[in-house]
Write an enzyme that holds these catalytic residues in place. Structure first.
Site, PDB file in Angstrom:
ATOM      1  N   ARG A  67      37.817  47.524  36.326  1.00  0.00           N
ATOM      2  CA  ARG A  67      36.765  47.316  35.327  1.00  0.00           C
ATOM      3  C   ARG A  67      37.317  46.555  34.120  1.00  0.00           C
ATOM      4  O   ARG A  67      38.432  46.827  33.660  1.00  0.00           O
ATOM      5  CB  ARG A  67      36.160  48.657  34.894  1.00  0.00           C
ATOM      6  CG  ARG A  67      35.493  49.365  36.058  1.00  0.00           C
ATOM      7  CD  ARG A  67      34.484  50.423  35.647  1.00  0.00           C
ATOM      8  NE  ARG A  67      34.073  51.143  36.858  1.00  0.00           N
ATOM      9  CZ  ARG A  67      33.127  50.723  37.707  1.00  0.00           C
ATOM     10  NH1 ARG A  67      32.461  49.610  37.454  1.00  0.00           N
ATOM     11  NH2 ARG A  67      32.829  51.413  38.794  1.00  0.00           N
ATOM     12  N   ASP A  68      36.493  45.607  33.640  1.00  0.00           N
ATOM     13  CA  ASP A  68      36.883  44.832  32.459  1.00  0.00           C
ATOM     14  C   ASP A  68      36.979  45.769  31.251  1.00  0.00           C
ATOM     15  O   ASP A  68      36.134  46.635  31.049  1.00  0.00           O
ATOM     16  CB  ASP A  68      35.854  43.718  32.205  1.00  0.00           C
ATOM     17  CG  ASP A  68      36.389  42.645  31.280  1.00  0.00           C
ATOM     18  OD1 ASP A  68      36.618  41.517  31.737  1.00  0.00           O
ATOM     19  OD2 ASP A  68      36.592  42.943  30.074  1.00  0.00           O
ATOM     20  N   ILE A  69      38.015  45.562  30.438  1.00  0.00           N
ATOM     21  CA  ILE A  69      38.253  46.426  29.278  1.00  0.00           C
ATOM     22  C   ILE A  69      37.170  46.233  28.213  1.00  0.00           C
ATOM     23  O   ILE A  69      36.928  47.126  27.399  1.00  0.00           O
ATOM     24  CB  ILE A  69      39.666  46.151  28.691  1.00  0.00           C
ATOM     25  CG1 ILE A  69      40.164  47.323  27.887  1.00  0.00           C
ATOM     26  CG2 ILE A  69      39.701  44.859  27.883  1.00  0.00           C
ATOM     27  CD1 ILE A  69      41.656  47.262  27.577  1.00  0.00           C
ATOM     28  N   ASN A  91      36.305  31.521  35.232  1.00  0.00           N
ATOM     29  CA  ASN A  91      36.613  30.607  34.132  1.00  0.00           C
ATOM     30  C   ASN A  91      37.956  29.934  34.410  1.00  0.00           C
ATOM     31  O   ASN A  91      38.893  30.574  34.884  1.00  0.00           O
ATOM     32  CB  ASN A  91      36.672  31.389  32.813  1.00  0.00           C
ATOM     33  CG  ASN A  91      35.320  31.975  32.433  1.00  0.00           C
ATOM     34  OD1 ASN A  91      34.284  31.372  32.701  1.00  0.00           O
ATOM     35  ND2 ASN A  91      35.327  33.150  31.836  1.00  0.00           N
ATOM     36  N   VAL A 127      42.992  34.669  30.343  1.00  0.00           N
ATOM     37  CA  VAL A 127      44.128  35.276  31.059  1.00  0.00           C
ATOM     38  C   VAL A 127      44.511  34.354  32.218  1.00  0.00           C
ATOM     39  O   VAL A 127      43.720  34.138  33.139  1.00  0.00           O
ATOM     40  CB  VAL A 127      43.776  36.684  31.595  1.00  0.00           C
ATOM     41  CG1 VAL A 127      44.962  37.272  32.355  1.00  0.00           C
ATOM     42  CG2 VAL A 127      43.353  37.615  30.457  1.00  0.00           C
ATOM     43  N   HIS A 184      40.949  35.168  38.226  1.00  0.00           N
ATOM     44  CA  HIS A 184      40.122  36.371  38.304  1.00  0.00           C
ATOM     45  C   HIS A 184      38.667  35.971  38.468  1.00  0.00           C
ATOM     46  O   HIS A 184      38.194  35.010  37.868  1.00  0.00           O
ATOM     47  CB  HIS A 184      40.310  37.276  37.087  1.00  0.00           C
ATOM     48  CG  HIS A 184      40.238  36.570  35.771  1.00  0.00           C
ATOM     49  ND1 HIS A 184      41.272  35.814  35.277  1.00  0.00           N
ATOM     50  CD2 HIS A 184      39.247  36.489  34.857  1.00  0.00           C
ATOM     51  CE1 HIS A 184      40.936  35.312  34.105  1.00  0.00           C
ATOM     52  NE2 HIS A 184      39.698  35.694  33.826  1.00  0.00           N
ATOM     53  N   HIS A 192      34.969  37.274  37.840  1.00  0.00           N
ATOM     54  CA  HIS A 192      34.150  38.264  37.127  1.00  0.00           C
ATOM     55  C   HIS A 192      32.939  38.603  37.996  1.00  0.00           C
ATOM     56  O   HIS A 192      32.240  37.689  38.457  1.00  0.00           O
ATOM     57  CB  HIS A 192      33.608  37.691  35.816  1.00  0.00           C
ATOM     58  CG  HIS A 192      34.624  37.373  34.765  1.00  0.00           C
ATOM     59  ND1 HIS A 192      34.878  38.201  33.690  1.00  0.00           N
ATOM     60  CD2 HIS A 192      35.435  36.292  34.592  1.00  0.00           C
ATOM     61  CE1 HIS A 192      35.791  37.645  32.900  1.00  0.00           C
ATOM     62  NE2 HIS A 192      36.148  36.486  33.428  1.00  0.00           N
TER      63      HIS A 192
HETATM   64  P1  5GP Z   1      38.608  35.225  30.989  1.00  0.00           P
HETATM   65  O1  5GP Z   1      38.127  35.046  29.571  1.00  0.00           O
HETATM   66  O2  5GP Z   1      40.047  34.792  31.145  1.00  0.00           O
HETATM   67  O3  5GP Z   1      37.707  34.628  32.021  1.00  0.00           O
HETATM   68  O4  5GP Z   1      38.521  36.787  31.258  1.00  0.00           O
HETATM   69  C1  5GP Z   1      39.536  37.673  30.938  1.00  0.00           C
HETATM   70  C2  5GP Z   1      38.924  39.047  30.937  1.00  0.00           C
HETATM   71  O5  5GP Z   1      39.963  40.000  30.986  1.00  0.00           O
HETATM   72  C3  5GP Z   1      38.085  39.358  29.697  1.00  0.00           C
HETATM   73  O6  5GP Z   1      36.749  39.673  30.083  1.00  0.00           O
HETATM   74  C4  5GP Z   1      38.813  40.547  29.063  1.00  0.00           C
HETATM   75  O7  5GP Z   1      37.933  41.497  28.504  1.00  0.00           O
HETATM   76  C5  5GP Z   1      39.604  41.118  30.227  1.00  0.00           C
HETATM   77  N1  5GP Z   1      40.846  41.761  29.856  1.00  0.00           N
HETATM   78  C6  5GP Z   1      41.808  41.275  29.023  1.00  0.00           C
HETATM   79  N2  5GP Z   1      42.832  42.148  28.924  1.00  0.00           N
HETATM   80  C7  5GP Z   1      42.509  43.211  29.719  1.00  0.00           C
HETATM   81  C8  5GP Z   1      43.179  44.435  30.036  1.00  0.00           C
HETATM   82  O8  5GP Z   1      44.276  44.722  29.561  1.00  0.00           O
HETATM   83  N3  5GP Z   1      42.549  45.282  30.886  1.00  0.00           N
HETATM   84  C9  5GP Z   1      41.325  44.978  31.444  1.00  0.00           C
HETATM   85  N4  5GP Z   1      40.787  45.888  32.256  1.00  0.00           N
HETATM   86  N5  5GP Z   1      40.665  43.836  31.157  1.00  0.00           N
HETATM   87  C10 5GP Z   1      41.248  42.956  30.322  1.00  0.00           C
END
Ligand code: 5GP
Ligand code: ZN
Length: 114
Positions: A29-31, A87, A96, A100, A102
């Site tokens: 799950r997303d944080i 993304n 990140v 990944h 979503h």
């Molecule tokens: P991006 O913006 O790279 O597409 O998505 C990165 C996602 O990773 C974001 O939605 C963010 O909330 C999530 N995220 C970042 N750090 C962590 C973490 O330590 N744990 C979890 N579960 N999600 C994370």
């Protein structure tokens, strides 16, 4: 990659709420959820972004989508629909650098693409 947040989550060095795990893929799950269901699906092997994919990754990426489909059913969002997003790079909003997917669902998606 030793300094990658998602590699640390996959290894269990950073806590996460995991919803799926097999040899190739981990989902958690997303944080900071953007929808009632917000799951991140990641390959267990570090790959920076879609830019780095080769033909050898085709089975892995196909598997990522098959797992997403199963999780959508498990989360009861399959029937009403959901959104899958990858993304890529700074213009794509990737924060990140570990691929990944979503999985967002549980409510109508408000934001149009772009
Ligand atoms: P991006 O913006 O790279 O597409 O998505 C990165 C996602 O990773 C974001 O939605 C963010 O909330 C999530 N995220 C970042 N750090 C962590 C973490 O330590 N744990 C979890 N579960 N999600 C994370
Ligand atoms: Zn990584």
């Amino acid at each position: 990659m030793s300094d990658c947040i998602f590699c640390k989550i996959i290894k269990g060095d950073i806590p996460s709420t995991n919803v799926f795990r097999d040899k190739q893929v981990t989902a958690f799950r997303d944080i900071s959820p953007s929808a009632p269901t917000h799951i991140l699906l990641v390959p267990n092997r570090h790959i920076d972004s879609i830019n780095m994919l080769t033909g050898e990754d085709e089975q892995l990426m196909g598997h990522l989508f098959t797992v997403a489909s199963q999780l959508a059913m498990q989360e009861n969002v399959a029937e009403n629909g959901y959104r899958l997003i990858v993304n890529t790079g700074s213009h794509g909003g990737q924060t990140v650098p570990h691929i990944h997917l979503h999985l967002l669902g549980g409510a109508p998606m408000k934001h149009p693409m772009g």
